[in-house]
Structure formats: structure tokens, C-alpha cells
Design a protein around this motif. Structure first.
Motif, mmCIF file in Angstrom:
data_model
loop_
_atom_site.group_PDB
_atom_site.id
_atom_site.type_symbol
_atom_site.label_atom_id
_atom_site.label_comp_id
_atom_site.label_asym_id
_atom_site.label_seq_id
_atom_site.Cartn_x
_atom_site.Cartn_y
_atom_site.Cartn_z
ATOM 1 N N LEU A 13 -21.207 12.391 -30.472
ATOM 2 C CA LEU A 13 -21.658 12.583 -31.853
ATOM 3 C C LEU A 13 -23.176 12.638 -31.935
ATOM 4 N N GLY A 14 -23.838 11.760 -31.173
ATOM 5 C CA GLY A 14 -25.298 11.764 -31.153
ATOM 6 C C GLY A 14 -25.856 13.062 -30.608
ATOM 7 N N ALA A 15 -25.204 13.586 -29.568
ATOM 8 C CA ALA A 15 -25.677 14.825 -28.946
ATOM 9 C C ALA A 15 -25.433 16.039 -29.841
ATOM 10 N N LEU A 16 -24.230 16.141 -30.392
ATOM 11 C CA LEU A 16 -23.891 17.304 -31.209
ATOM 12 C C LEU A 16 -24.664 17.329 -32.529
ATOM 13 N N CYS A 17 -25.019 16.165 -33.031
ATOM 14 C CA CYS A 17 -25.680 16.072 -34.339
ATOM 15 C C CYS A 17 -27.145 15.676 -34.234
ATOM 16 N N ASN A 18 -27.734 15.856 -33.059
ATOM 17 C CA ASN A 18 -29.121 15.418 -32.897
ATOM 18 C C ASN A 18 -30.108 16.267 -33.694
ATOM 19 N N ARG A 19 -29.651 17.397 -34.212
ATOM 20 C CA ARG A 19 -30.489 18.190 -35.121
ATOM 21 C C ARG A 19 -30.945 17.331 -36.306
ATOM 22 N N TRP A 20 -30.117 16.368 -36.667
ATOM 23 C CA TRP A 20 -30.438 15.460 -37.768
ATOM 24 C C TRP A 20 -30.858 14.083 -37.258
ATOM 25 N N GLY A 21 -31.221 14.009 -35.973
ATOM 26 C CA GLY A 21 -31.719 12.755 -35.413
ATOM 27 C C GLY A 21 -30.670 11.678 -35.242
ATOM 28 N N VAL A 22 -29.429 12.075 -34.938
ATOM 29 C CA VAL A 22 -28.326 11.115 -34.876
ATOM 30 C C VAL A 22 -28.308 10.322 -33.565
ATOM 31 N N MET A 23 -28.901 10.859 -32.492
ATOM 32 C CA MET A 23 -28.816 10.166 -31.215
ATOM 33 C C MET A 23 -29.462 8.787 -31.259
ATOM 34 N N ALA A 24 -30.604 8.663 -31.940
ATOM 35 C CA ALA A 24 -31.279 7.363 -31.997
ATOM 36 C C ALA A 24 -30.391 6.294 -32.634
ATOM 37 N N PRO A 25 -29.830 6.515 -33.839
ATOM 38 C CA PRO A 25 -28.932 5.497 -34.388
ATOM 39 C C PRO A 25 -27.672 5.299 -33.554
#
Length: 210
Positions: A165-177
Motif C-alpha cells: 500500500l505504501g509503495a502503490l500510493c507513495n504519490r500521496w506520501g503513504v510510505m512514510a506513515p
């Protein structure tokens, strides 16, 4: 029937078709396990080489590749059972390769943050990597003592889904959370397993003394 149950049924049907094909090919389940590791190494390379304008795209590719590796992780045991190749060594080999796969993925993220001079997240990824290994280690050590220790939420499938999920949605900075979630719940899982093992060993001690 809900759409989620329909999706699950359809996925199970497709997965079984893949297992049937692999069983006919007579490929060793251990080979399938090792192929999963190689695929995860490729995903780690995408994480490590992500930089600048193409970082979001590389992260997205890495997420898709990890999904592909997950297919091999799901079918190796099924193929082993369907072809009567289940063995103690196979289970051991699968567990060891899973640990290497986890480390590869997190090492790729560690390189990504190191190349960007984001030292705080280098430390966070290193912590997540350690906590993930400790989740598996505490279960292995506990089960050597008390037979079963399946308590705790953050098992390997949950960790992998979180990374995907973090990788696929990292456009919105999801990997950090996602990393923060992994750090928190992996640590809670380790503590839970330590407490469970302590309580179980103390209970058995009292029973032996009774």
C-alpha cells in the motif's frame, strides 16, 4: 453474495488454476520459494534506485512486483501439498527465504532514504526491519518452548500488505506513515508474544509444581 466474497472466490479459483499448472510442471516447491526471493530482490532494486522525478513510478513498480512475489509465496505450499512434496525441510526453507525477502525489501527502502539524505527515515526503516525479524524470531523461539505462539496482529502478510500500500500510493506520501504503522504494530506484536510466552511458561511451571 457480497462483492468481497465474490472477489475472494474468484481469486481462489485463479490461484488454484495456477497451482494446478505448476503441479503438472513438476517444479519443486522450494524452487518456487526461491523464485519469490528473486522477485523481491528486483522490487528492492526499484526501491533503491528510485530517485527524483521517477521515484513515484519506481515505487509503484516495486509494489506491483511485490504482489507478484506474493503469488509465489501463496502457491509454493499449495503445490507441495498437491504434489505430496511436503517436508520439514521445505517448511524450514520457506521460513528462511521469507526472512531474506523481508530484509531485501526493507534494505531497498533504506538505500532509497539514504540516497536522499533522509537519515531519520534510514533509522526508522532499520528499526522496522529489526522489529519485523523479531516478530518472526519471538514466535520461533516461543514455539520451541511452548508449542504454539500465534498471538499478535502484525504477521508477515499484514506487513507485506502495508508495504505494498505504501509503495502503490507513495504519490500521496503513504510510505512514510506505512513505516510508522509497521514500527508500532510490529513492536506491539513482539511485546504481546513475550508476554504470552511468559504467562504460558509460568502456567506450566505452576502445573508441574502442583
Amino acid at each position: 453474495m457480497t462483492w468481497t466474497s465474490q472477489f475472494g472466490k474468484g481469486s481462489g479459483w485463479l490461484l488454484q488454476k495456477i497451482v494446478n499448472g505448476l503441479a503438472i510442471s513438476k517444479i519443486s516447491p522450494n524452487v518456487l520459494t526461491f523464485i519469490g526471493l528473486i522477485i523481491n530482490i528486483v522490487a528492492a532494486l526499484f526501491f533503491g534506485f528510485a530517485r527524483g522525478d521517477h521515484a513515484v513510478r519506481y515505487f509503484f513498480y516495486a509494489g506491483l512486483i511485490i504482489i507478484g512475489a506474493g503469488v509465489f509465496d501463496m502457491v509454493d505450499g499449495r503445490v507441495a501439498r498437491q504434489t505430496n512434496q511436503v517436508s520439514v525441510f521445505g517448511a524450514f526453507f520457506d521460513s528462511v527465504i521469507d526472512r531474506y525477502s523481508d530484509v531485501c525489501i526493507f534494505f531497498g527502502l533504506l538505500v532509497f532514504y539514504a540516497r536522499g539524505n533522509r537519515l531519520f527515515y534510514v533509522g526508522l526503516v532499520a528499526f522496522v526491519m529489526t522489529a519485523s525479524l523479531m516478530v518472526s524470531y519471538t514466535r520461533a523461539r516461543a514455539e520451541a518452548l511452548i508449542g504454539s505462539c500465534k498471538v499478535g496482529f502484525m504477521e508477515r502478510p499484514e506487513r507485506i500488505v502495508c508495504v505494498i500500500l505504501g509503495a502503490l500510493c507513495n504519490r500521496w506520501g503513504v510510505m512514510a506513515p506505512a513505516l510508522w504503522v509497521l514500527a508500532l504494530f510490529s513492536t506491539i506484536t513482539v511485546i504481546h508474544r513475550i508476554r504470552y510466552t511468559y504467562n504460558e511458561t509460568e502456567r506450566r511451571k505452576r502445573l508441574n509444581l502442583a
